[in-house]
Every structure is written in structure tokens, then in C-alpha cells.
Design a protein around this motif. Structure first.
Motif, PDB file in Angstrom:
ATOM      1  N   TRP A 193      39.837  38.531  38.247  1.00  0.00           N
ATOM      2  CA  TRP A 193      40.005  38.865  39.655  1.00  0.00           C
ATOM      3  C   TRP A 193      39.543  37.725  40.565  1.00  0.00           C
ATOM      4  N   LEU A 194      40.161  37.662  41.743  1.00  0.00           N
ATOM      5  CA  LEU A 194      39.802  36.660  42.744  1.00  0.00           C
ATOM      6  C   LEU A 194      39.523  37.389  44.059  1.00  0.00           C
ATOM      7  N   ILE A 225      35.131  38.279  37.745  1.00  0.00           N
ATOM      8  CA  ILE A 225      35.357  38.270  39.194  1.00  0.00           C
ATOM      9  C   ILE A 225      34.891  36.936  39.753  1.00  0.00           C
ATOM     10  N   THR A 226      35.783  36.233  40.425  1.00  0.00           N
ATOM     11  CA  THR A 226      35.450  34.934  41.009  1.00  0.00           C
ATOM     12  C   THR A 226      35.494  35.031  42.525  1.00  0.00           C
ATOM     13  N   LEU A 227      34.391  34.667  43.155  1.00  0.00           N
ATOM     14  CA  LEU A 227      34.323  34.624  44.617  1.00  0.00           C
ATOM     15  C   LEU A 227      34.773  33.247  45.094  1.00  0.00           C
ATOM     16  N   TYR A 228      35.590  33.230  46.140  1.00  0.00           N
ATOM     17  CA  TYR A 228      36.086  31.943  46.621  1.00  0.00           C
ATOM     18  C   TYR A 228      36.177  31.944  48.135  1.00  0.00           C
ATOM     19  N   GLN A 229      36.239  30.742  48.675  1.00  0.00           N
ATOM     20  CA  GLN A 229      36.448  30.547  50.099  1.00  0.00           C
ATOM     21  C   GLN A 229      37.637  29.598  50.285  1.00  0.00           C
ATOM     22  N   PRO A 230      38.198  29.495  51.488  1.00  0.00           N
ATOM     23  CA  PRO A 230      39.406  28.677  51.678  1.00  0.00           C
ATOM     24  C   PRO A 230      39.294  27.244  51.151  1.00  0.00           C
ATOM     25  N   LEU A 256      44.184  37.770  39.662  1.00  0.00           N
ATOM     26  CA  LEU A 256      44.627  38.971  40.368  1.00  0.00           C
ATOM     27  C   LEU A 256      43.848  39.051  41.686  1.00  0.00           C
ATOM     28  N   PRO A 257      44.513  38.907  42.840  1.00  0.00           N
ATOM     29  CA  PRO A 257      43.790  38.971  44.122  1.00  0.00           C
ATOM     30  C   PRO A 257      43.310  40.397  44.394  1.00  0.00           C
ATOM     31  N   LYS A 258      42.032  40.517  44.752  1.00  0.00           N
ATOM     32  CA  LYS A 258      41.433  41.821  45.009  1.00  0.00           C
ATOM     33  C   LYS A 258      40.609  41.774  46.291  1.00  0.00           C
ATOM     34  N   LEU A 259      40.345  42.957  46.837  1.00  0.00           N
ATOM     35  CA  LEU A 259      39.392  43.086  47.936  1.00  0.00           C
ATOM     36  C   LEU A 259      38.645  44.403  47.766  1.00  0.00           C
ATOM     37  N   GLU A 264      35.959  50.782  47.070  1.00  0.00           N
ATOM     38  CA  GLU A 264      36.568  50.528  45.770  1.00  0.00           C
ATOM     39  C   GLU A 264      37.279  49.180  45.767  1.00  0.00           C
ATOM     40  N   PHE A 265      37.522  48.658  44.546  1.00  0.00           N
ATOM     41  CA  PHE A 265      38.305  47.439  44.420  1.00  0.00           C
ATOM     42  C   PHE A 265      39.779  47.791  44.584  1.00  0.00           C
ATOM     43  N   GLN A 266      40.487  47.038  45.425  1.00  0.00           N
ATOM     44  CA  GLN A 266      41.904  47.290  45.632  1.00  0.00           C
ATOM     45  C   GLN A 266      42.686  45.995  45.500  1.00  0.00           C
ATOM     46  N   ASP A 267      43.954  46.124  45.071  1.00  0.00           N
ATOM     47  CA  ASP A 267      44.835  44.959  45.033  1.00  0.00           C
ATOM     48  C   ASP A 267      45.094  44.499  46.453  1.00  0.00           C
ATOM     49  N   THR A 268      45.284  43.204  46.608  1.00  0.00           N
ATOM     50  CA  THR A 268      45.588  42.661  47.926  1.00  0.00           C
ATOM     51  C   THR A 268      46.687  41.618  47.784  1.00  0.00           C
TER      52      THR A 268
END
Length: 447
Positions: free
Chosen positions: A220-221, A343-348, A365-368, A373-377
């Protein structure tokens, strides 16, 4: 194919059965026969692929239990890795009716006591870090000149940590006909001189896989833009409910900061980095194995040097500065066929690094986090992809659009918009006339 199809010694079969090892991994199936043939070997495969038993099983199969001498030397670049190999070897040796002496020589242990024990008898299998093994060889206490096999495990990490020169010195004291086995996740160019110096026409096997990371891992991203990262990680821990989660950070200072924050918020968190004394690190690892912690905050030393069972989740607090470490971090979960989530946390500003990881074959897989809850984005590239799909403007159009961005008089924007729209209409009319001419010409040719 199962392990029962191999003609191993009975105690090896018993050990494999006790460990619930039924089928060899692809690496084991392909390379165990090569090791048993006596050939030198360079084996390259991804982390968590079963390399340890790929060399341990043949070593025990070829071992002469009655010979009172060192028959195999195995080096690993960290104490934790050496200890893991030692524990796996002890598990096999424990099923033999003959007393098999397997020892683990690493830094931070009593060298004088080890030297005293070596006076009475030599071990059958030596496992340890290069520095301690070479110290014992140099002192004359450890006699390895009759060893039949020499294993260099995690060769790329050995090189990265500056231990290859010591491994070279160990290799120089071994017999010329010793079988050398080099295992690694990658084979860097700087490793080639060592391989050419000591290996004789080796079998070179690269076990290719469909993905760089195990297909049992969901990758996840999650964006940290505009968010407090500490609070974001704390929120994720409440949603994940992990069996055991490893949180990787890029610096020791960040490890200390995040560990303090999570601990202050009531989580059971262990901390592992290079400034933790060996004795304290050993105690922490023992507590981890006893499930006294649910989270481990670690630097990349742990990513390459520790193999902890039952890691259900991995969190990358940030993308590692050395992108090759990303695979090793994520590879802590999803092992032995089990599922895992990374799960990888990233910034621009991380976008270029993410693209490099994607070129390596890593899919995100982009998530938010929304509504608890975790949702697809949406994909982070949606804006760029949308712009690419729009018709390309010619130079005249681009000039008109750029004029719109300037500070202009009232009513002028409407004129620019009209000009842009009119240009598009003209282009469409020209294209329509061209199509009409082509159709009329085609009809005439038919008659």
C-alpha cells in the motif's frame, strides 16, 4: 516435489518434518542438487526464499559425523543473521543420534572462553560473523584448514558493511579444494573480484521471480501530505490490529522519536538500531520472540539483519535513502507463504523514488484513511494521465493559453477563450474536410 523424494539422512528427514517443511522452495529445489554435487555456487534470489536451508541441508548430508574436525564454515554479516543460521543448524543437529558440535561465534561474546573450549575439541560446523571467526583462526585456536565447505551468506550485505576483506582472509586459510557457496539477494559488481579469486568455474544461478517482492504481500501507498506523521502512524496501528508489525525509519534519531511517541500513547513498542548495545539488543530480540511487543521500530540494520517470525505488517515511515533496502524491509512480512501487508508513507517529493521502485517491478495500491478505515483511492498520477489524454495544442494555441494566465484587462479573457475555441473549431473543420476528400477519392477508385 516433497522433501521425502530426496535421499537424505534419516535425522535430516526427521528435522524437516519437525519443522513442518514438506516441500522445497524453488530456490531449494533448484540449488540443493547443485550443492550436493560439490560444485562452487553463486546463488542469487530474493529475500525470504529459503536460502539458509539450501546450504544447511547439503552440509549436514555431506557431514562426516565421526570426524573430529571443522568441516564447514558459514559467515553472516550480522550477529542476528548468524544466530538465525545457528538456530536452524541446531534444529537439524538436534535430531542426530551422534553428538554434532555446531557453534556460533559472533562479536559481543566471551572470546577467551571460546578459545579455551577450542583447546579440548573442534566443532563440526562453524557459524558466525567474519570478524570473530577470523580472530579465532588468527589466534590459532580455531582450525579450519580441513574444512570441506565455506558459505558466504548475504554477500551483498557483507560487502556493504565492509566485511568482505575479512571474509577474504578467512578464505585464504581454507584448503584449495574447499567448496565455496555464495548466497545473496543481489550480486554487486564490486563482489566480482572475490568470486573470480576463490571460486572455480562456479554454477551461477539467478532464481527469477514474477515479482520483486512476494506475491503474498499487499503493498500500500499512503500520502502524508498535510498530516502529522506520528499521529498518522498511531491511527494506522489502531486500524491494523497486527500480530506483529515492524516500522522502518531512516535514522536513529527518528527511531528514538517515533518509539517515544508510540510508547507514550500506550503501545508495546521495541526499538532496534545501531546504538543499542549488543546485550540489550539480544534481550529485546528475546522479548520480541516471546511476543512481549506488538511493534518494532527499526532502522535498516534490522531490515537486513533480523528475521522475525510472524510479522504481519510492515510500515515504511519514509522511503529508504538506498532504494534496494525497500525490498528487504517489505520482505520481512509475507514469508513462508503467509500473507502480509506493507504500508509506505510518502510525500510529493518522493515521486521520483516511487517511479524508480515501480521500474523494479514493485506495484503499489494507493490507499487513504477515511471514516475509520483504509480505503482505496485514486492513483497519484491521475492528473498527469488526464493531461496526457487531452488533445495536444499546436504552438499557436499554446501561446494563446499562456496569454490567459497573465494579468489582463476585463473582457480580454473572453476574447482569448473565443480565440482558443475558434482555433479548435477550425482544426476540426480542416480535419473533417480532409476525411471527406479521402472518402470521395476512395469511392472514385472503386468505380
Amino acid at each position: 516435489m516433497t522433501f521425502n523424494d530426496y535421499q537424505f539422512k534419516e535425522y535430516i528427514h526427521q528435522a524437516l518434518a519437525a519443522a513442518n517443511f514438506e516441500r522445497p522452495t524453488p530456490v531449494q529445489e533448484k540449488l540443493i542438487p547443485v550443492v550436493l554435487s560439490g560444485r562452487d555456487l553463486v546463488g542469487e534470489s530474493k529475500t525470504g526464499s529459503g536460502k539458509t536451508h539450501t546450504f544447511l541441508i547439503p552440509i549436514f548430508q555431506m557431514l562426516d559425523e565421526t570426524a573430529d574436525q571443522v568441516q564447514a564454515v558459514i559467515t553472516a554479516p550480522s550477529r542476528e543473521l548468524a544466530t538465525q543460521i545457528y538456530q536452524a543448524a541446531r534444529q537439524i543437529a538436534g535430531h542426530s543420534e551422534t553428538d554434532l558440535r555446531v557453534v556460533n561465534y559472533v562479536g559481543g561474546t566471551d572470546k577467551t572462553r571460546q578459545m579455551d573450549k577450542l583447546q579440548s575439541n573442534q566443532p563440526h560446523i562453524v557459524i558466525g560473523t567474519p570478524g570473530r571467526i577470523y580472530d579465532l583462526v588468527k589466534s590459532g585456536s580455531l582450525d579450519i584448514h580441513k574444512a570441506k565447505a565455506f558459505v558466504v551468506d548475504e554477500a551483498d550485505m557483507t560487502l556493504d558493511m565492509g566485511f568482505l576483506e575479512t571474509v577474504d582472509k578467512i578464505a585464504a586459510t581454507l584448503p584449495r579444494k574447499v567448496q565455496i557457496l555464495v548466497f545473496s539477494a543481489t550480486i554487486p559488481q564490486k563482489l566480482q573480484p572475490f568470486l573470480k579469486k576463490y571460486l572455480s568455474t562456479p554454477v551461477i544461478e539467478q532464481i527469477k521471480t514474477k515479482t520483486v517482492i512476494s506475491d503474498t504481500i499487499e503493498n500500500w501507498l499512503i500520502s502524508t501530505k498535510g498530516r502529522d506523521k506520528n499521529a498518522q502512524i498511531l491511527e494506522m496501528t489502531k486500524l491494523m490490529q497486527p500480530y506483529l508489525a515492524m516500522i522502518f525509519v531512516n535514522t536513529k534519531a527518528r527511531a528514538d522519536e517515533l518509539h517515544s511517541y508510540l510508547t507514550a500513547n500506550g503501545l508495546r513498542v521495541a526499538k532496534i538500531h545501531g546504538d543499542i548495545p549488543p546485550r540489550e539488543r539480544k534481550r529485546i530480540m528475546s522479548q520480541v520472540k516471546n511476543l512481549e511487543f506488538q511493534y518494532i521500530v527499526a532502522t535498516d540494520l534490522a531490515a537486513r539483519g533480523i528475521d522475525i517470525e510472524g510479522v504481519s505488517h510492515v510500515i515504511n515511515d519514509a522511503i529508504p535513502q538506498d532504494l534496494s533496502f525497500f525490498v528487504h524491509r517489505v520482505g520481512r512480512t509475507g514469508r513462508n507463504g503467509l500473507t502480509g501487508t506493507a504500508i509506505t508513507l510518502y510525500q510529493p517529493s518522493d515521486d521520483s523514488d516511487i517511479r524508480e521502485l515501480e521500474k523494479m517491478g514493485i506495484a503499489f495500491l494507493p490507499k487513504l484513511i477515511k471514516n475509520g478505515e483504509f480505503q482505496d483511492t485514486y492513483d497519484r498520477d491521475r492528473r498527469a494521465n488526464r493531461e496526457k489524454s487531452q488533445e495536444k495544442l499546436d504552438l499557436e494555441m499554446i501561446g494563446l493559453v499562456k496569454k490567459k494566465k497573465r494579468k489582463i484587462k476585463p473582457g480580454y479573457k473572453k476574447k482569448i477563450k473565443w480565440a482558443v475555441d475558434e482555433k479548435r473549431r477550425k482544426t476540426k473543420r480542416i480535419e473533417a474536410r480532409a476525411r471527406g476528400r479521402a472518402e470521395r477519392k476512395a469511392r472514385k477508385q472503386e468505380f
